[in-house]
Write a protein that holds these residues in place. Sequence first.
Motif, PDB file in Angstrom:
ATOM      1  N   LEU A 182       0.979  -0.764  -0.007  1.00  0.00           N
ATOM      2  CA  LEU A 182       0.260  -0.025  -0.282  1.00  0.00           C
ATOM      3  C   LEU A 182       0.830   1.254  -0.200  1.00  0.00           C
ATOM      4  N   PRO A 183       0.595   2.359  -1.180  1.00  0.00           N
ATOM      5  CA  PRO A 183       1.400   3.611  -0.986  1.00  0.00           C
ATOM      6  C   PRO A 183       2.733   4.224   0.365  1.00  0.00           C
ATOM      7  N   GLU A 184       0.689   4.325   1.758  1.00  0.00           N
ATOM      8  CA  GLU A 184       0.965   4.915   2.805  1.00  0.00           C
ATOM      9  C   GLU A 184       2.063   4.172   3.480  1.00  0.00           C
ATOM     10  N   LEU A 185       2.143   2.932   3.616  1.00  0.00           N
ATOM     11  CA  LEU A 185       2.870   2.241   4.223  1.00  0.00           C
ATOM     12  C   LEU A 185       3.566   0.652   3.405  1.00  0.00           C
ATOM     13  N   ALA A 186       4.524   1.120   2.523  1.00  0.00           N
ATOM     14  CA  ALA A 186       5.203   0.855   2.306  1.00  0.00           C
ATOM     15  C   ALA A 186       7.044   1.002   2.104  1.00  0.00           C
ATOM     16  N   THR A 187       6.878   1.259   3.426  1.00  0.00           N
ATOM     17  CA  THR A 187       8.120   1.710   3.547  1.00  0.00           C
ATOM     18  C   THR A 187       7.904   1.138   5.079  1.00  0.00           C
ATOM     19  N   THR A 188       6.759   0.422   5.385  1.00  0.00           N
ATOM     20  CA  THR A 188       7.108   0.037   6.998  1.00  0.00           C
ATOM     21  C   THR A 188       7.454  -0.971   7.403  1.00  0.00           C
ATOM     22  N   ASP A 189       7.856  -1.424   8.308  1.00  0.00           N
ATOM     23  CA  ASP A 189       8.176  -2.557   8.659  1.00  0.00           C
ATOM     24  C   ASP A 189       7.977  -3.159  10.199  1.00  0.00           C
ATOM     25  N   LEU A 190       7.517  -4.249   9.885  1.00  0.00           N
ATOM     26  CA  LEU A 190       6.839  -4.392  11.572  1.00  0.00           C
ATOM     27  C   LEU A 190       7.685  -5.513  12.174  1.00  0.00           C
ATOM     28  N   SER A 191       8.777  -5.946  11.743  1.00  0.00           N
ATOM     29  CA  SER A 191       9.642  -7.493  11.847  1.00  0.00           C
ATOM     30  C   SER A 191      10.039  -7.221  13.135  1.00  0.00           C
ATOM     31  N   GLY A 192       9.972  -8.284  13.666  1.00  0.00           N
ATOM     32  CA  GLY A 192      10.868  -8.182  15.422  1.00  0.00           C
ATOM     33  C   GLY A 192       9.717  -7.912  16.079  1.00  0.00           C
ATOM     34  N   ARG A 193       9.053  -7.319  15.812  1.00  0.00           N
ATOM     35  CA  ARG A 193       8.007  -7.579  17.052  1.00  0.00           C
ATOM     36  C   ARG A 193       7.030  -8.954  16.770  1.00  0.00           C
ATOM     37  N   THR A 194       6.767  -9.021  18.528  1.00  0.00           N
ATOM     38  CA  THR A 194       5.733 -10.279  18.516  1.00  0.00           C
ATOM     39  C   THR A 194       4.318 -10.119  18.418  1.00  0.00           C
ATOM     40  N   VAL A 195       3.845 -10.870  18.040  1.00  0.00           N
ATOM     41  CA  VAL A 195       2.166 -10.713  17.754  1.00  0.00           C
ATOM     42  C   VAL A 195       1.724 -10.731  19.236  1.00  0.00           C
ATOM     43  N   ILE A 196       0.819 -10.316  19.906  1.00  0.00           N
ATOM     44  CA  ILE A 196       0.173 -10.575  21.373  1.00  0.00           C
ATOM     45  C   ILE A 196      -1.570 -10.914  21.089  1.00  0.00           C
ATOM     46  N   GLU A 197      -2.259 -10.472  20.446  1.00  0.00           N
ATOM     47  CA  GLU A 197      -3.167 -10.574  20.208  1.00  0.00           C
ATOM     48  C   GLU A 197      -4.093  -9.523  18.785  1.00  0.00           C
ATOM     49  N   VAL A 198      -5.008 -11.202  18.184  1.00  0.00           N
ATOM     50  CA  VAL A 198      -5.767 -10.357  17.220  1.00  0.00           C
ATOM     51  C   VAL A 198      -7.628 -10.682  18.081  1.00  0.00           C
ATOM     52  N   VAL A 199      -7.361  -9.450  17.326  1.00  0.00           N
ATOM     53  CA  VAL A 199      -9.106  -9.398  18.475  1.00  0.00           C
ATOM     54  C   VAL A 199     -10.452  -8.492  17.629  1.00  0.00           C
ATOM     55  N   ALA A 200     -12.010  -8.480  17.200  1.00  0.00           N
ATOM     56  CA  ALA A 200     -12.360  -7.616  16.297  1.00  0.00           C
ATOM     57  C   ALA A 200     -13.376  -6.776  17.132  1.00  0.00           C
TER      58      ALA A 200
END
Length: 273
Positions: free
Chosen positions: A30-48
């Motif tokens: 996505l153009p607005e997030l093209a350079t974003t990198d979340l690697s190295g982070r732990t996923v805590i949870e996914v909720v709706a």
Amino acid sequence: MPEGDTVWLTAHKLHGALAGGLLTRTDFRLPELATTDLSGRTVIEVVARGKHILLRTSDELTLHSHLMMDGSWTASRNGKRLFGQSHPAHHLRVVLETAEVTAQGHRVHDVRIVPTARESDLVGHLGPDLLGPDWDVAVTTSRLLSTPDRMIGPALLDQRNLAGLGNLYKCELLFLRGVSPWAPVSSVADLPAMMVLAHRLLRANRDTWAQVTTGVNRPGQQTWVYERGSKPCRRCGTPIRRADQHEPGHGRLGDPRARSTYWCPHCQPGPGP
């Protein structure tokens, strides 16, 4: 647009696949997030939250996405699909990888990354979530009654009143309660009971991709009125009708923003389109 139970199940599956895992690679197409990198982070949870999906990481960031009409998530482990259907490569918007799992967001919308403490900027406007810990019949009823002259059909779809209800459940809920979709909110008998039933319907379907309101999970028999235009009512035999529901000042019949409403004019007496 996916209903709240589908979004809940998607978030639940993503949580099972990613929670506790360290992100080793992320790719935002996505153009607005093209350079974003979340690697190295732990996923805590996914909720709706209603129809929104919130993925929270160890450094208190939240990845927000919305499925809208055509979005979906898939996940696979070692090349074996855990859930979701395959999509063309050009539909891919987000890739999240851990050592074991690859999750992909296809045509997901409104993808944003915000501090977890500021999630309310994105979902704070929503009413009580039918499948969330904040579900509250009294609060939802009060919000609906705050616009007593509004038609009940559009009022039920307004996520500021209650979060997670979509067009399928709107049609089915109103049929089961014998209420015309064009009736004013103030005329609806026992709104709290309607909210209790809405909660029951979504809870009953949240653990499966199928959406069944009749109790019969067979093709062509899963709903009472939804997508059954011109077919006989399962209760009285009257042909089910279909129309684009709209509100005064909110577009015209045929407006692409309007949603098709299905109802039985005999079982749901009252004003029509």
